[in-house]
Design an enzyme around this catalytic site. Structure first.
Site, PDB file in Angstrom:
ATOM      1  N   CYS A  93      32.973  35.298  42.775  1.00 17.95           N
ATOM      2  CA  CYS A  93      33.157  33.848  42.661  1.00 17.95           C
ATOM      3  C   CYS A  93      34.255  33.616  41.640  1.00 17.95           C
ATOM      4  CB  CYS A  93      31.870  33.128  42.301  1.00 17.95           C
ATOM      5  SG  CYS A  93      31.199  33.513  40.690  1.00 17.95           S
ATOM      6  N   SER A  94      34.360  32.421  41.066  1.00 12.98           N
ATOM      7  CA  SER A  94      35.510  32.138  40.212  1.00 12.98           C
ATOM      8  C   SER A  94      35.530  33.030  38.975  1.00 12.98           C
ATOM      9  CB  SER A  94      35.515  30.673  39.820  1.00 12.98           C
ATOM     10  OG  SER A  94      34.391  30.382  39.032  1.00 12.98           O
TER      11      SER A  94
END
Lengths: 435, 102
Positions: free
Chosen positions: B8-9
């Site tokens: 994810c980020s």
């Protein structure tokens, strides 16, 4: 409901390609990843700025000892924060060259050398010195442009294949350093020419030119309230469609927000008034980050205070521990916030209201603006605001903002909770009947 | 040994899921290695993984990851938003295993 869904589909069909374009643009990607490379160093420097400026310490140990203490810790931030443009430049040069599958480290150091060639190495009458501000906030934009251009030129000359070929038997490392020689020589020569050309213009040097023509107007625009509200709204809209709004918007805004933060820091360290209200920390600590994107810490609070449906309670339990550290994907996807028309209004309105409140509180002098210290985004709210502004008022403002967000969300959370509650009851009834 | 990579980020919210997935795998007696990374590290770690799952908020990165994934020959998919929100380790583990089988 049908038209609402259709409208959402249309919007998603517009936003998804935008996110895709922004995210896959090689310049924006290398810009973001370049900043990411600099981040650990920036945080290291920030920690020492915080330690060096602990409140009340001067009263405790006396002013003289305090001055010595500060001087002893100063190199930690001078070697990192104050010259952060250099790390960003190496990072961008590295990442962009890596994208082109070239020798990434040469892309990085060539970008740095190109930047230093453009940078004035004279201060007053003293030659052979570089003003730290040119390697920090003031040099940020030129650094970014230089890194892009240098990496592109390096790739261009490498692909021309005007490289020196070594005979077999020469160690790989040796031949690699020679194969980089010609592309680097051509690239840096071009930058030297640019410098010479600019010395004949009224600007004197490229740093001055970019700063006056591009950076100063852009950062002035980016530090204003209207542009900040627009950016915040855009982040919220992207998130509403389940796309990571910050990653997308920051890839454009980070150079501006970081420049403002570094200018703030320089003033703070010099003991002067902090010049900008909006900066990286204004966005990260006060607007976006209270409990995660969209300030959902207040939503978690709401869930605990008014949630009576099982679904609500369950989400609160899952979301709260992570939310304290500003990770809120469970709430965003679990409540859910994304694609949920019931909560669209508070989702968009609350951050704008908080932006205005925070801006006003800082503009009026009630709360000092962030000092430019980078607080890791996982730092819990209240502590986060206090560290970012080096004041207790920063923490109080965050607490106040949470209450504001809570009241904006309250009626909408109640509707959602009632819906869940009703449907849970219906489910139970139908199971009871069938049993 | 199945190697499941999540991205994810910043690798934060997916790491919540890693814990739950490990529990689910243990319960089922499946031996696997599960870990989460930030998106910029994913292409590198993909070489060590058998499957890549990305957080729904990063679904716009799928195309980019698919290119590298095709090179190393592993499947990629986006995690279903509801399972992500509920941090439903069991459902996501099943998805990963399903991708590995197909």
């Amino acid at each position: 409901m049908g038209t609402v869904n259709k409208f959402m589909d249309v919007l998603e069909n517009i936003l998804m390609p935008v996110a895709d374009k922004l995210n896959n643009n090689r310049y924006l990607t290398s810009l973001r990843d370049g900043f990411m490379i600099a981040l650990p160093l920036i945080i290291f420097g920030s920690i020492f700025v915080v330690i060096a400026n602990l409140p009340f310490l001067d009263l405790l140990i006396g002013e003289e000892a305090y001055a010595e203490y500060q001087a002893a810790l100063a190199p930690a931030s001078a070697g990192t924060l104050s010259i952060m443009a250099t790390f960003v430049i190496v990072g961008i040069g590295y990442k962009l060259t890596e994208f082109y599958e070239g020798e990434a480290i040469y892309g990085g150091v060539t970008a740095l050398a190109a930047f230093l060639i453009l940078t004035p190495q004279v201060l007053g009458d003293v030659t052979g010195v570089i003003a730290a501000e040119n390697l920090g906030a003031k040099g940020m934009f030129l650094g970014i442009f230089t890194a892009f251009t240098a990496a592109e030129l390096y790739r261009f000359f490498t692909e021309k294949d005007w490289t020196i070929k070594m005979p077999d038997g020469v160690p790989g490392a040796v031949s690699r350093s020679f194969s980089a020689l010609i592309p680097i020589t051509f690239t840096l020569s071009i930058f030297l020419m640019i410098r010479i050309i600019f010395s004949y213009t009224p600007f004197g040097d490229v740093q001055n030119f970019i700063y006056t023509v591009v950076q100063a107007p852009l950062t002035a625009l980016g530090s204003g309230l209207p542009a900040t509200i627009a950016a915040v709204l855009l982040i919220q809209i992207f998130w509403f469609f389940g796309l990571h709004g910050q990653i997308i918007v920051n890839s454009v805004m980070d150079p501006i927000w970081y420049s403002l933060a570094t200018e703030n820091l320089a003033a703070f360290q010099a003991g002067e008034e902090v010049p900008h209200i909006v900066s990286k920390q204004f966005i990260d600590s006060f607007i976006v980050g209270m409990g995660g994107s969209g300030m959902t810490l207040a939503v978690i609070l709401g869930i605990f205070l008014i949630g009576k449906s099982r679904q609500m309670k369950e989400i609160g339990k899952i979301g709260a521990p992570a939310g304290i550290f500003n990770v809120n994907e469970p709430i965003i996807f679990g409540l859910p916030i994304i694609m949920n028309p019931i909560v669209l209004l508070p989702w968009l309105v609350a951050p704008v209201v908080v932006t205005v409140i925070t801006y006003m509180a800082m503009a009026s002098g009630l709360v000092p603006p962030p000092t430019g210290v980078i607080v890791p985004w996982t730092t819990p709210t209240i502590l986060n605001g206090a560290i970012a502004t080096n004041s207790w008022q920063g923490g109080v403002l965050q607490a106040f903002n949470i209450v504001v967000v809570f009241f904006i969300w309250w009626p909408f959370l109640k509707i959602l909770d009632n819906q869940y509650y009703e449907s849970e009851r219906d489910d139970e009834e139908s199971t009871n009947q069938s049993a | 040994m199945k190697k499941i990579l999540l991205a994810c980020s910043a690798g934060m919210s997916t790491s919540l899921l890693v814990t739950k997935m490990k529990e689910a795998a243990e319960g089922k007696g499946i031996e696997c290695e599960i870990w989460a990374v930030a998106q910029d590290k994913a292409p590198k770690d993909m070489k060590e993984a058998d499957v890549l799952l990305i957080g729904p908020q990063m679904k716009f990165m799928k195309k980019k990851f698919e290119k590298t994934a095709a090179e190393v020959g592993i499947p990629v998919d986006v995690i279903d938003p509801m399972s992500y929100g509920r941090v439903d380790g069991k459902a996501v583990l099943e998805k990963a295993l399903g991708l590995l089988e197909s």
